[in-house]
Design a protein around this motif. Structure first.
Motif, PDB file in Angstrom:
ATOM      1  N   GLU A   1      18.728  23.122  78.279  1.00  0.00           N
ATOM      2  CA  GLU A   1      20.170  22.733  77.016  1.00  0.00           C
ATOM      3  C   GLU A   1      21.345  22.986  77.446  1.00  0.00           C
ATOM      4  N   ILE A   2      21.557  23.886  78.482  1.00  0.00           N
ATOM      5  CA  ILE A   2      22.522  24.173  78.900  1.00  0.00           C
ATOM      6  C   ILE A   2      23.359  22.627  80.099  1.00  0.00           C
ATOM      7  N   ALA A   3      22.829  22.227  80.692  1.00  0.00           N
ATOM      8  CA  ALA A   3      23.175  21.614  81.494  1.00  0.00           C
ATOM      9  C   ALA A   3      22.930  20.002  81.255  1.00  0.00           C
ATOM     10  N   LYS A   4      23.026  20.160  79.293  1.00  0.00           N
ATOM     11  CA  LYS A   4      23.145  18.171  78.577  1.00  0.00           C
ATOM     12  C   LYS A   4      24.505  18.102  78.584  1.00  0.00           C
ATOM     13  N   HIS A   5      25.153  20.027  79.292  1.00  0.00           N
ATOM     14  CA  HIS A   5      26.272  19.814  77.894  1.00  0.00           C
ATOM     15  C   HIS A   5      27.734  20.029  79.123  1.00  0.00           C
ATOM     16  N   ARG A   6      27.067  19.560  80.005  1.00  0.00           N
ATOM     17  CA  ARG A   6      27.379  20.195  81.676  1.00  0.00           C
ATOM     18  C   ARG A   6      29.061  19.174  81.557  1.00  0.00           C
ATOM     19  N   LYS A   7      28.526  17.447  81.123  1.00  0.00           N
ATOM     20  CA  LYS A   7      29.397  17.218  81.316  1.00  0.00           C
ATOM     21  C   LYS A   7      30.675  16.869  80.530  1.00  0.00           C
ATOM     22  N   ALA A   8      30.618  17.303  79.611  1.00  0.00           N
ATOM     23  CA  ALA A   8      31.196  17.876  78.039  1.00  0.00           C
ATOM     24  C   ALA A   8      32.180  18.991  78.406  1.00  0.00           C
TER      25      ALA A   8
ATOM     26  N   SER B   1      33.265  19.786  81.234  1.00  0.00           N
ATOM     27  CA  SER B   1      33.918  19.308  82.707  1.00  0.00           C
ATOM     28  C   SER B   1      34.897  19.575  81.916  1.00  0.00           C
ATOM     29  N   VAL B   2      35.067  17.880  81.525  1.00  0.00           N
ATOM     30  CA  VAL B   2      35.827  17.360  80.862  1.00  0.00           C
ATOM     31  C   VAL B   2      36.895  18.286  79.120  1.00  0.00           C
ATOM     32  N   LEU B   3      36.420  18.919  78.629  1.00  0.00           N
ATOM     33  CA  LEU B   3      37.242  19.674  78.289  1.00  0.00           C
ATOM     34  C   LEU B   3      37.848  20.957  78.883  1.00  0.00           C
ATOM     35  N   VAL B   4      37.378  20.980  79.609  1.00  0.00           N
ATOM     36  CA  VAL B   4      38.052  21.753  81.139  1.00  0.00           C
ATOM     37  C   VAL B   4      39.602  21.528  81.759  1.00  0.00           C
ATOM     38  N   ASP B   5      39.496  19.951  81.565  1.00  0.00           N
ATOM     39  CA  ASP B   5      40.622  19.535  83.080  1.00  0.00           C
ATOM     40  C   ASP B   5      41.153  19.007  81.597  1.00  0.00           C
TER      41      ASP B   5
ATOM     42  N   GLY C   1      43.036  22.434  81.148  1.00  0.00           N
ATOM     43  CA  GLY C   1      44.002  22.397  82.380  1.00  0.00           C
ATOM     44  C   GLY C   1      43.269  23.899  82.136  1.00  0.00           C
ATOM     45  N   PHE C   2      42.266  24.058  81.553  1.00  0.00           N
ATOM     46  CA  PHE C   2      41.539  26.080  81.555  1.00  0.00           C
ATOM     47  C   PHE C   2      41.319  26.264  83.260  1.00  0.00           C
ATOM     48  N   ASP C   3      41.669  25.594  84.056  1.00  0.00           N
ATOM     49  CA  ASP C   3      41.307  25.368  85.685  1.00  0.00           C
ATOM     50  C   ASP C   3      42.493  25.841  86.217  1.00  0.00           C
ATOM     51  N   ASN C   4      43.579  25.779  85.840  1.00  0.00           N
ATOM     52  CA  ASN C   4      45.099  25.498  86.549  1.00  0.00           C
ATOM     53  C   ASN C   4      45.699  27.639  85.693  1.00  0.00           C
TER      54      ASN C   4
END
Length: 102
Positions: A83-90, A92-96, A99-102
């Motif tokens: 279930e968690i894996a189903k939301h991986r792309k969304a 990742s888009v949210l993190v981008d 700017g969470f990874d900056n």
């Protein structure tokens, strides 16, 4: 002082990171690899790992380091990884986007 809070989700439970291990199909030392994995989930190895990393052990009943035990009982969130894996792309888009990874 610091007050540690184990966050919970709507269905109850705290997120935990997942660790895994596998043996390659054509591993040359498959029997020893199985022995290693069996040892890693033993009470002894779980206690060593939990103490070295200050983490809750993955095996129920394994010794918990007193520092971690003082945080309280870990109530693992029951959401299946599928279930968690189903939301991986969304996610990742949210993190981008934020700017969470900056």
């Amino acid at each position: 002082g610091i007050n540690v809070v184990l966050p919970t989700f709507a269905k109850g439970g705290t997120h935990v990171n997942v660790s895994g291990a596998a043996i390659a199909r054509h591993a040359p030392n498959k029997d020893n690899a199985v022995k290693l994995l069996e040892y890693l989930v033993s009470d002894e190895a779980q206690a060593i790992y939990a103490k070295a990393n200050f983490e809750y052990p993955v095996k129920k009943g394994a010794a918990v380091d007193p520092v971690i035990a003082a945080l309280g009982t870990l109530n693992v969130d029951p959401t299946p990884l599928t279930e968690i894996a189903k939301h991986r792309k969304a996610a990742s888009v949210l993190v981008d986007k934020v700017g969470f990874d900056n």
